[in-house]
Design a protein around this motif. Structure first.
Motif, PDB file in Angstrom:
ATOM      1  N   GLU A 192       0.825  -1.209   0.000  1.00  0.00           N
ATOM      2  CA  GLU A 192       0.000   0.000   0.000  1.00  0.00           C
ATOM      3  C   GLU A 192       0.864   1.267   0.000  1.00  0.00           C
ATOM      4  N   ILE A 193       2.111   1.153   0.446  1.00  0.00           N
ATOM      5  CA  ILE A 193       3.034   2.292   0.533  1.00  0.00           C
ATOM      6  C   ILE A 193       4.295   1.921  -0.236  1.00  0.00           C
ATOM      7  N   GLY A 194       4.757   2.821  -1.106  1.00  0.00           N
ATOM      8  CA  GLY A 194       5.913   2.513  -1.933  1.00  0.00           C
ATOM      9  C   GLY A 194       7.235   2.918  -1.337  1.00  0.00           C
ATOM     10  N   THR A 195       7.229   3.955  -0.479  1.00  0.00           N
ATOM     11  CA  THR A 195       8.461   4.445   0.142  1.00  0.00           C
ATOM     12  C   THR A 195       8.139   4.947   1.540  1.00  0.00           C
ATOM     13  N   PHE A 196       9.032   4.633   2.486  1.00  0.00           N
ATOM     14  CA  PHE A 196       8.885   5.170   3.835  1.00  0.00           C
ATOM     15  C   PHE A 196      10.266   5.494   4.375  1.00  0.00           C
ATOM     16  N   ASP A 197      10.477   6.757   4.755  1.00  0.00           N
ATOM     17  CA  ASP A 197      11.738   7.194   5.365  1.00  0.00           C
ATOM     18  C   ASP A 197      12.943   6.775   4.515  1.00  0.00           C
ATOM     19  N   GLY A 198      12.798   6.880   3.203  1.00  0.00           N
ATOM     20  CA  GLY A 198      13.894   6.530   2.307  1.00  0.00           C
ATOM     21  C   GLY A 198      14.021   5.052   2.007  1.00  0.00           C
ATOM     22  N   ILE A 199      13.170   4.226   2.602  1.00  0.00           N
ATOM     23  CA  ILE A 199      13.195   2.781   2.381  1.00  0.00           C
ATOM     24  C   ILE A 199      12.200   2.439   1.273  1.00  0.00           C
ATOM     25  N   ARG A 200      12.653   1.803   0.222  1.00  0.00           N
ATOM     26  CA  ARG A 200      11.761   1.365  -0.833  1.00  0.00           C
ATOM     27  C   ARG A 200      10.988   0.137  -0.361  1.00  0.00           C
ATOM     28  N   ILE A 201       9.697   0.100  -0.642  1.00  0.00           N
ATOM     29  CA  ILE A 201       8.844  -1.031  -0.277  1.00  0.00           C
ATOM     30  C   ILE A 201       8.264  -1.585  -1.567  1.00  0.00           C
ATOM     31  N   LEU A 202       8.628  -2.834  -1.878  1.00  0.00           N
ATOM     32  CA  LEU A 202       8.355  -3.374  -3.211  1.00  0.00           C
ATOM     33  C   LEU A 202       7.687  -4.736  -3.135  1.00  0.00           C
ATOM     34  N   PRO A 203       6.918  -5.069  -4.173  1.00  0.00           N
ATOM     35  CA  PRO A 203       6.501  -6.466  -4.330  1.00  0.00           C
ATOM     36  C   PRO A 203       7.712  -7.301  -4.742  1.00  0.00           C
ATOM     37  N   LEU A 204       7.665  -8.579  -4.451  1.00  0.00           N
ATOM     38  CA  LEU A 204       8.816  -9.437  -4.722  1.00  0.00           C
ATOM     39  C   LEU A 204       9.218  -9.414  -6.188  1.00  0.00           C
ATOM     40  N   ASP A 205       8.246  -9.414  -7.086  1.00  0.00           N
ATOM     41  CA  ASP A 205       8.585  -9.489  -8.509  1.00  0.00           C
ATOM     42  C   ASP A 205       9.202  -8.199  -9.046  1.00  0.00           C
ATOM     43  N   ALA A 206       9.212  -7.125  -8.251  1.00  0.00           N
ATOM     44  CA  ALA A 206       9.851  -5.877  -8.668  1.00  0.00           C
ATOM     45  C   ALA A 206      11.233  -5.698  -8.055  1.00  0.00           C
ATOM     46  N   LEU A 207      11.650  -6.628  -7.178  1.00  0.00           N
ATOM     47  CA  LEU A 207      12.907  -6.460  -6.435  1.00  0.00           C
ATOM     48  C   LEU A 207      14.114  -6.406  -7.366  1.00  0.00           C
ATOM     49  N   ASN A 208      14.261  -7.384  -8.230  1.00  0.00           N
ATOM     50  CA  ASN A 208      15.431  -7.424  -9.105  1.00  0.00           C
ATOM     51  C   ASN A 208      15.449  -6.257 -10.089  1.00  0.00           C
ATOM     52  N   ARG A 209      14.282  -5.845 -10.555  1.00  0.00           N
ATOM     53  CA  ARG A 209      14.222  -4.680 -11.447  1.00  0.00           C
ATOM     54  C   ARG A 209      14.712  -3.425 -10.737  1.00  0.00           C
ATOM     55  N   GLU A 210      14.338  -3.292  -9.460  1.00  0.00           N
ATOM     56  CA  GLU A 210      14.784  -2.134  -8.685  1.00  0.00           C
ATOM     57  C   GLU A 210      16.304  -2.141  -8.534  1.00  0.00           C
ATOM     58  N   ILE A 211      16.874  -3.284  -8.242  1.00  0.00           N
ATOM     59  CA  ILE A 211      18.315  -3.394  -8.052  1.00  0.00           C
ATOM     60  C   ILE A 211      19.069  -3.070  -9.344  1.00  0.00           C
ATOM     61  N   CYS A 212      18.477  -3.400 -10.477  1.00  0.00           N
ATOM     62  CA  CYS A 212      19.130  -3.188 -11.774  1.00  0.00           C
ATOM     63  C   CYS A 212      18.722  -1.881 -12.439  1.00  0.00           C
ATOM     64  N   SER A 213      17.983  -1.035 -11.734  1.00  0.00           N
ATOM     65  CA  SER A 213      17.378   0.132 -12.383  1.00  0.00           C
ATOM     66  C   SER A 213      18.294   1.348 -12.455  1.00  0.00           C
ATOM     67  N   ALA A 214      19.377   1.372 -11.684  1.00  0.00           N
ATOM     68  CA  ALA A 214      20.256   2.547 -11.709  1.00  0.00           C
ATOM     69  C   ALA A 214      20.844   2.728 -13.104  1.00  0.00           C
ATOM     70  N   LYS A 215      20.948   3.956 -13.538  1.00  0.00           N
ATOM     71  CA  LYS A 215      21.413   4.243 -14.894  1.00  0.00           C
ATOM     72  C   LYS A 215      22.925   4.413 -14.970  1.00  0.00           C
ATOM     73  N   GLN A 216      23.581   4.533 -13.823  1.00  0.00           N
ATOM     74  CA  GLN A 216      25.021   4.762 -13.824  1.00  0.00           C
ATOM     75  C   GLN A 216      25.675   3.896 -12.764  1.00  0.00           C
ATOM     76  N   GLU A 217      26.802   3.300 -13.103  1.00  0.00           N
ATOM     77  CA  GLU A 217      27.530   2.464 -12.160  1.00  0.00           C
ATOM     78  C   GLU A 217      28.187   3.324 -11.090  1.00  0.00           C
ATOM     79  N   THR A 218      28.145   2.838  -9.846  1.00  0.00           N
ATOM     80  CA  THR A 218      28.796   3.538  -8.743  1.00  0.00           C
ATOM     81  C   THR A 218      30.138   2.914  -8.397  1.00  0.00           C
ATOM     82  N   MET A 219      30.390   1.694  -8.893  1.00  0.00           N
ATOM     83  CA  MET A 219      31.653   0.998  -8.627  1.00  0.00           C
ATOM     84  C   MET A 219      32.118   0.283  -9.884  1.00  0.00           C
ATOM     85  N   ARG A 220      33.426   0.146 -10.009  1.00  0.00           N
ATOM     86  CA  ARG A 220      33.960  -0.693 -11.064  1.00  0.00           C
ATOM     87  C   ARG A 220      33.791  -2.159 -10.674  1.00  0.00           C
TER      88      ARG A 220
END
Length: 239
Positions: A192-220
């Motif tokens: 029912e809530i998508g974000t709380f205090d900076g914490i993303r709240i996701l359905p299980l089937d959206a978890l991997n998409r969220e992890i892979c969604s960043a457009k720029q790498e932060t580490m080599r």
């Protein structure tokens, strides 16, 4: 497939038995020392000694419960343990579907805090936990609830883990990376809530998409492997 370290529930019985043996051995040693020294002490001092022994035993038990809360739940609340383990296993199996650029670690203690799942990838670091209840989410007085159960401790613990990981990565690898905390719902459920205090709240089937969604790498890739290897060696593999 992602590189995997640990798995939910794999070490719970071993950790709990180890903690129990350490408590029993320490208490037996202390009892022996207290009994030996009591022979030469007045009756009043003997009472103080046994009281100190009781306090030490209590502190050891409290520390064990904090460090291995999940393992003790296996014996103290088996029905809840089985339900939690099934949910954590579901999340772990889903994270395993990430590609080999990702390092996934499960079910370990990180600086006195239990980590359900940690993902290290070139796109960032993610602290993942499953919602402990399928009840409806709501916010009251800036506190997240699942039904009537407060999730304040869970949310605070996730952010503390994020800050500790940030400190270790900054000190050891000279990188400034703040991990992203993610709470996951059970499969087939939309929160029912998508974000709380900076914490993303996701359905299980959206978890991997969220992890892979960043457009720029932060580490080599080599930095990703080094950080994941360090955490795995220091925290996950030292059971």
């Amino acid at each position: 497939m992602a590189y995997i370290e640990g798995y939910p529930g794999r070490y719970d019985a071993v950790r709990t038995k180890r903690h129990l043996w350490l408590i029993l051995i320490a208490c037996a040693t202390l009892v022996g020392l207290a009994a030996w020294s009591a022979c030469d002490q007045p009756q009043g001092d003997q009472g103080i000694g046994w009281a100190v022994l009781g306090v030490i035993f209590l502190l050891m038990t409290v520390v064990s419960l904090k460090l291995n809360a999940k393992g003790w739940k296996r014996f103290l609340a088996p029905a809840r343990y089985a339900r939690d383990l099934a949910g954590d296993t579901e999340v772990a199996d889903h994270l395993a579907e990430l590609d080999d650029a990702h390092f996934v670690m499960h079910d370990f203690t990180f600086e006195f805090f239990h980590v359900h799942h940690l993902v290290v990838s070139p796109l960032g670091i993610f602290v993942v936990a499953r919602l402990p209840s399928e009840a409806e989410l709501s916010v009251h007085n800036n506190v997240l609830f699942a039904g009537r159960e407060s999730l304040e401790d869970l949310a605070g613990r996730m952010w503390r883990i994020c800050h500790l990981v940030n400190i270790i990565v900054h000190k050891g690898f000279q990188l400034q990376i703040m991990p992203q905390p993610i709470l996951v719902c059970a499969a087939g459920r939309t929160p029912e809530i998508g974000t709380f205090d900076g914490i993303r709240i996701l359905p299980l089937d959206a978890l991997n998409r969220e992890i892979c969604s960043a457009k720029q790498e932060t580490m080599r890739p080599e930095e990703t492997a080094s950080i994941a290897g360090y955490i795995a060696r220091r925290y996950v593999q030292t059971k």
